[in-house]
Each structure stands twice: as C-alpha cells, then as structure tokens.
Design a protein around this motif. Sequence first.
Motif, mmCIF file in Angstrom:
data_model
loop_
_atom_site.group_PDB
_atom_site.id
_atom_site.type_symbol
_atom_site.label_atom_id
_atom_site.label_comp_id
_atom_site.label_asym_id
_atom_site.label_seq_id
_atom_site.Cartn_x
_atom_site.Cartn_y
_atom_site.Cartn_z
ATOM 1 N N ALA A 91 40.206 47.082 59.301
ATOM 2 C CA ALA A 91 40.402 45.705 58.629
ATOM 3 C C ALA A 91 39.218 45.074 58.675
ATOM 4 N N ALA A 92 38.162 45.128 59.530
ATOM 5 C CA ALA A 92 37.021 44.443 59.452
ATOM 6 C C ALA A 92 36.203 44.841 58.163
ATOM 7 N N CYS A 93 36.209 46.009 58.236
ATOM 8 C CA CYS A 93 35.137 46.614 56.908
ATOM 9 C C CYS A 93 35.945 46.304 55.540
ATOM 10 N N ALA A 94 37.198 46.149 55.520
ATOM 11 C CA ALA A 94 37.847 46.162 54.313
ATOM 12 C C ALA A 94 37.371 44.406 53.730
ATOM 13 N N ALA A 95 37.396 43.533 54.957
ATOM 14 C CA ALA A 95 37.119 42.195 54.694
ATOM 15 C C ALA A 95 35.638 42.002 54.123
ATOM 16 N N PHE A 96 34.867 43.114 54.202
ATOM 17 C CA PHE A 96 33.398 42.950 53.642
ATOM 18 C C PHE A 96 33.162 43.611 52.500
ATOM 19 N N GLY A 97 34.162 44.214 51.887
ATOM 20 C CA GLY A 97 34.084 44.832 50.666
ATOM 21 C C GLY A 97 33.725 43.778 49.407
ATOM 22 N N PRO A 98 33.549 44.283 48.211
ATOM 23 C CA PRO A 98 33.109 43.486 47.189
ATOM 24 C C PRO A 98 34.400 42.466 46.814
ATOM 25 N N GLY A 144 36.153 33.089 47.469
ATOM 26 C CA GLY A 144 36.039 31.990 47.019
ATOM 27 C C GLY A 144 35.192 31.513 45.905
ATOM 28 N N GLU A 145 34.407 32.562 45.332
ATOM 29 C CA GLU A 145 33.461 31.922 44.077
ATOM 30 C C GLU A 145 34.505 31.674 42.935
ATOM 31 N N ILE A 146 33.948 30.902 42.064
ATOM 32 C CA ILE A 146 34.723 30.654 40.873
ATOM 33 C C ILE A 146 33.810 31.071 39.630
ATOM 34 N N CYS A 147 34.270 31.923 38.902
ATOM 35 C CA CYS A 147 33.721 32.595 37.871
ATOM 36 C C CYS A 147 34.083 32.000 36.418
ATOM 37 N N ARG A 148 33.383 31.755 35.438
ATOM 38 C CA ARG A 148 33.906 31.417 34.027
ATOM 39 C C ARG A 148 33.575 32.456 32.993
ATOM 40 N N GLY A 149 34.468 32.292 31.850
ATOM 41 C CA GLY A 149 34.316 33.116 30.712
ATOM 42 C C GLY A 149 34.639 32.139 29.745
ATOM 43 N N ASP A 150 33.514 31.745 28.927
ATOM 44 C CA ASP A 150 33.766 30.866 27.646
ATOM 45 C C ASP A 150 34.009 31.577 26.524
ATOM 46 N N THR A 178 36.540 38.555 24.660
ATOM 47 C CA THR A 178 36.126 39.235 25.737
ATOM 48 C C THR A 178 34.705 39.060 26.177
ATOM 49 N N GLY A 179 34.502 39.251 27.227
ATOM 50 C CA GLY A 179 33.105 38.980 27.550
ATOM 51 C C GLY A 179 32.836 39.407 29.256
ATOM 52 N N HIS A 180 31.799 38.941 29.726
ATOM 53 C CA HIS A 180 31.407 39.274 31.269
ATOM 54 C C HIS A 180 31.532 37.888 31.722
ATOM 55 N N LEU A 181 31.947 37.701 32.956
ATOM 56 C CA LEU A 181 32.159 36.436 33.686
ATOM 57 C C LEU A 181 30.830 35.961 34.276
ATOM 58 N N THR A 182 30.410 34.649 34.215
ATOM 59 C CA THR A 182 29.182 34.230 34.451
ATOM 60 C C THR A 182 29.647 33.452 35.952
ATOM 61 N N GLN A 206 29.570 39.116 41.029
ATOM 62 C CA GLN A 206 29.986 40.526 40.707
ATOM 63 C C GLN A 206 29.997 40.596 39.196
ATOM 64 N N ALA A 207 29.829 41.594 38.771
ATOM 65 C CA ALA A 207 29.509 41.845 37.056
ATOM 66 C C ALA A 207 30.955 42.496 36.562
ATOM 67 N N LEU A 208 31.941 41.128 36.453
ATOM 68 C CA LEU A 208 33.254 41.666 35.795
ATOM 69 C C LEU A 208 33.385 41.298 34.514
ATOM 70 N N THR A 209 34.224 42.245 33.750
ATOM 71 C CA THR A 209 34.294 42.220 32.351
ATOM 72 C C THR A 209 35.820 41.511 32.351
#
Length: 127
Positions: free
Chosen positions: A13-20, A40-46, A58-62, A66-69
């Motif tokens: 469980a502790a290892c899972a909490a440290f995942g991406p 807790g991070e807030i990402c945006r896609g304009d 479509t795009g990449h969150l800023t 993490q580099a999320l599409t």
Amino acid sequence: MKRLLFALPLAIAACAAFGPPEPVQARLSTESLQVSLSNGEICRGDRATGTQTATGWTGHLTGCSQALTYEVSLDPHRNLIQGFVGDLFKLIGLDGALAPNGQVRIQGSDGTPRLFVSPQVDPISRG
C-alpha cells in the motif's frame, strides 16, 4: 514469519501511494478543461492552444508533473431546461457558468484511459 505477512500488505500500500499521480476529476467549460490529479495538482487544457476537432479539441495538459494527453468531445444537443437556464444566465451576465454537455478522455500515466462526463454527476447520499 507472522510479522512479515502482516507487514507485506502495508508495504504494498505504501508503494502504491508513491506511484505517478492519476486524474481523479475533470471540470469542463466551452473554452478550457481543468483536471485534478490524485496528488493535488491542477492541470489545464485550453481550447485556444489545443488542436480543434469536429466536436471539441485535443492536447496535452499543462501545469502538472505528468505528460498527460486529453480529448474533449462536446455534445451540441441540450435539453429544453438547459437551453432556458443557459439563456437566462446569459441575460444576467453569467455566460459560461453552466458546464457544457460532453466527455473528457484523459490518457493516464499508466496508459489507461480515464473518462469523465460533464456536467459532473454527484452521487446521491442516502441516509
């Protein structure tokens, strides 16, 4: 030996909490997307910086580690009540206060797509 068996689930469980961090919530407007991650991070896609599609963009969150599409698909149809309330809000200067109907698909860091709907549907609490 028993202590080791007891500690093993805690260690996992502790290892899972440290995942991406993964997307846990998405808020959509007609011009932007705001995504909350599990850390807790807030990402945006304009929309202005994204690639336009037939139904949205479509795009990449800023703004996040993490580099999320993502892909936004807006539903052009709305029911009669939505139309009335939306027009009423425009009249009083609150244009864009209602979330549009649509879907947001975010590719998680583990490769799993996450699907969110707009407007958000909150579960009904039964007491």
